[in-house]
Design a protein around this motif. Structure first.
Motif, short mmCIF file in Angstrom:
data_model
loop_
_atom_site.label_atom_id
_atom_site.label_comp_id
_atom_site.label_asym_id
_atom_site.label_seq_id
_atom_site.Cartn_x
_atom_site.Cartn_y
_atom_site.Cartn_z
N ALA A 28 -4.21 2.12 -15.90
CA ALA A 28 -5.00 1.10 -15.51
C ALA A 28 -4.26 -0.16 -15.00
N SER A 29 -4.65 -0.62 -13.91
CA SER A 29 -4.01 -1.85 -13.40
C SER A 29 -4.94 -3.24 -13.26
N LEU A 30 -4.68 -4.13 -13.91
CA LEU A 30 -5.54 -5.32 -14.27
C LEU A 30 -4.76 -6.47 -13.74
N ALA A 31 -5.57 -7.65 -13.64
CA ALA A 31 -4.89 -9.08 -13.20
C ALA A 31 -5.40 -10.12 -14.45
N ALA A 32 -4.62 -11.13 -14.56
CA ALA A 32 -4.89 -12.25 -15.38
C ALA A 32 -4.21 -13.65 -14.70
N HIS A 33 -5.14 -14.68 -15.36
CA HIS A 33 -4.20 -15.87 -15.01
C HIS A 33 -4.47 -16.78 -16.28
N PRO A 34 -3.40 -17.77 -16.39
CA PRO A 34 -3.62 -18.63 -17.64
C PRO A 34 -4.38 -19.97 -17.37
N GLY A 35 -4.93 -20.08 -16.44
CA GLY A 35 -5.37 -21.46 -16.35
C GLY A 35 -4.47 -22.43 -16.27
N LEU A 36 -4.46 -23.74 -16.86
CA LEU A 36 -3.76 -24.96 -16.82
C LEU A 36 -2.83 -24.63 -18.32
N ALA A 37 -1.43 -23.99 -18.18
CA ALA A 37 -0.77 -23.89 -19.33
C ALA A 37 0.47 -24.36 -19.11
N ARG A 38 1.07 -25.03 -20.36
CA ARG A 38 2.30 -25.69 -20.58
C ARG A 38 3.53 -24.62 -20.50
N THR A 39 4.18 -24.63 -19.17
CA THR A 39 5.23 -23.45 -19.46
C THR A 39 6.31 -24.21 -18.67
N ASN A 40 7.47 -23.40 -18.29
CA ASN A 40 8.48 -24.06 -17.85
C ASN A 40 8.32 -24.18 -16.24
N LEU A 41 7.29 -23.64 -15.71
CA LEU A 41 7.03 -23.63 -14.27
C LEU A 41 7.02 -25.13 -13.71
N GLN A 42 6.30 -25.99 -14.54
CA GLN A 42 6.35 -27.28 -13.90
C GLN A 42 7.37 -28.15 -14.02
N VAL A 74 -1.01 -1.75 -16.38
CA VAL A 74 -0.02 -2.81 -15.77
C VAL A 74 -0.83 -3.79 -15.56
N VAL A 75 -0.41 -5.04 -15.93
CA VAL A 75 -1.17 -6.39 -16.12
C VAL A 75 -0.20 -7.35 -15.25
N THR A 76 -1.03 -7.86 -13.98
CA THR A 76 -0.37 -8.71 -13.08
C THR A 76 -0.77 -9.94 -13.33
N VAL A 77 0.25 -10.89 -13.49
CA VAL A 77 -0.29 -12.22 -13.71
C VAL A 77 -0.18 -13.23 -12.46
N THR A 78 -1.51 -13.68 -12.10
CA THR A 78 -1.64 -14.55 -11.06
C THR A 78 -1.77 -16.10 -11.44
N LEU A 94 -3.40 -15.68 -23.48
CA LEU A 94 -4.48 -14.82 -23.92
C LEU A 94 -5.26 -13.87 -23.05
N PRO A 95 -5.27 -14.55 -21.79
CA PRO A 95 -6.07 -13.59 -20.64
C PRO A 95 -5.14 -12.39 -20.43
N GLN A 96 -3.90 -12.40 -20.32
CA GLN A 96 -2.97 -11.32 -19.98
C GLN A 96 -3.10 -10.37 -21.19
N LEU A 97 -2.84 -11.09 -22.45
CA LEU A 97 -2.92 -10.04 -23.70
C LEU A 97 -4.31 -9.49 -23.78
N HIS A 98 -5.20 -10.08 -23.43
CA HIS A 98 -6.68 -9.43 -23.49
C HIS A 98 -6.84 -8.41 -22.60
N ALA A 99 -6.06 -8.44 -21.14
CA ALA A 99 -6.07 -7.43 -20.01
C ALA A 99 -5.22 -6.38 -20.72
#
Length: 305
Positions: free
Chosen positions: A201-215, A145-149, A246-251
């Motif tokens: 296994a439970s892991l976390a990941a964050h994308p840094g500053l990434a261009r997505t639809n959130l902004q 399980v990867v939870t994105v923060t 990539l961080p969440q894919l790595h996790a």
């Protein structure tokens, strides 16, 4: 040598569910996993957008795994229950769960169940979904399980006395709270899985500053010209959604990744770069607060008790 999506091991025979898979980080994660043979379930609030993403992926991913669309609204506990039951009926198993979807800094809004939208969607929705899907993950080889923060976790504080933001609403404080809650949940879940002797296994990941639809979604929801200008000025700092994924894919896939770890970009203080293990917000290391958050989340969602 930096870790890239080319390093993802063969995912043939594995089933991955990705929330918010119709755009941004979720779409790029789906593209990478499908290209390496996984059957990917695109869990999206809008079926229309999910089907459009599926068509785009089918056209761009040749010879990969299957692609399914699942309608899922994380701001609605009934929708979460329906989606979880559909997955159980359709597949009866799950190997990867990427808790990727999120909302960022809208005006104060409530979910269908009366929760503040960001806490309700980003944290409680994924909390409920994960607990409902854990039976499908248990017993699977290398289930994760990867939870994105996000980097906002470092500024977060859990307002246990006002989780619905009824007394005071600051949209960025609420966002930071939800992102801190994501990390706290990932760590507490790992503690509980390990205590139960689970192989999940439970892991976390964050994308840094990434261009997505959130902004753009945040700008549109708030109509802030200053915010729009800020994003334009910051644009050179942003990396692509593919890099941000990539961080969440790595996790989710790297053989070296372990439960309880947290991944993010390796450059510019975690704002961009290649995936590496990064520090966890100090507030998330408070075991008592993690347990309190878990218990409150069980009470609010009615799931897990």
């Amino acid at each position: 040598m930096p870790w890239t999506a080319d390093a993802i091991p063969d995912q043939s025979g594995r089933i991955a569910l990705i929330t918010g898979a119709n755009s941004g980080l979720g779409l790029e994660s789906a593209r990478a996993l499908a290209a390496h043979g996984a059957t990917v379930v695109l869990a999206c609030r809008s079926r229309r957008k999910g089907e459009a993403a599926r068509s785009e992926l089918i056209a761009s991913v040749r010879g990969g795994g299957g692609l399914e669309v699942l309608e899922l609204d994380l701001a609605d506990l009934q929708s979460i229950r329906r989606a979880s039951q559909w997955l159980a009926d359709q597949y009866g198993r799950l190997d990867l769960l990427l808790n990727n979807a999120g909302v960022m800094a809208p005006p104060r809004t409530l979910t269908r169940d009366g929760f503040e939208l960001q806490f309700g969607t980003n944290h409680l929705g994924h909390f409920a979904l994960t607990l409902l899907l854990l039976p499908l993950l248990r017993g699977r080889s290398d289930a994760r399980v990867v939870t994105v923060t996000s980097g906002a976790q470092y500024f977060g504080r859990i307002a246990f006395d006002d989780l619905a933001a009824e007394q005071r609403y600051d949209r960025w404080a609420a966002y930071s709270q939800s992102k801190l809650a994501n990390v706290m949940f990932a760590l507490e879940l790992q503690e509980r899985l390990a205590a139960d002797g689970s192989g999940v296994a439970s892991l976390a990941a964050h994308p840094g500053l990434a261009r997505t639809n959130l902004q753009p979604a945040s700008v549109a929801a708030n109509g802030s010209k200053l915010e729009a200008l800020s994003y334009r000025l910051m644009d050179p700092l942003f990396q692509s959604a593919a890099m941000g994924a990539l961080p969440q894919l790595h996790a989710a896939t790297a053989p070296s990744a372990r439960g309880g770890e947290h991944y993010g970009p390796d450059q510019w203080g975690g704002m961009r770069g290649w995936p590496t293990q990064v520090r966890i917000a100090p507030a998330a290391l408070d075991a008592a607060q993690r347990r309190q958050l878990w218990e409150v989340s069980e009470t609010l969602t009615g799931i897990g008790r």
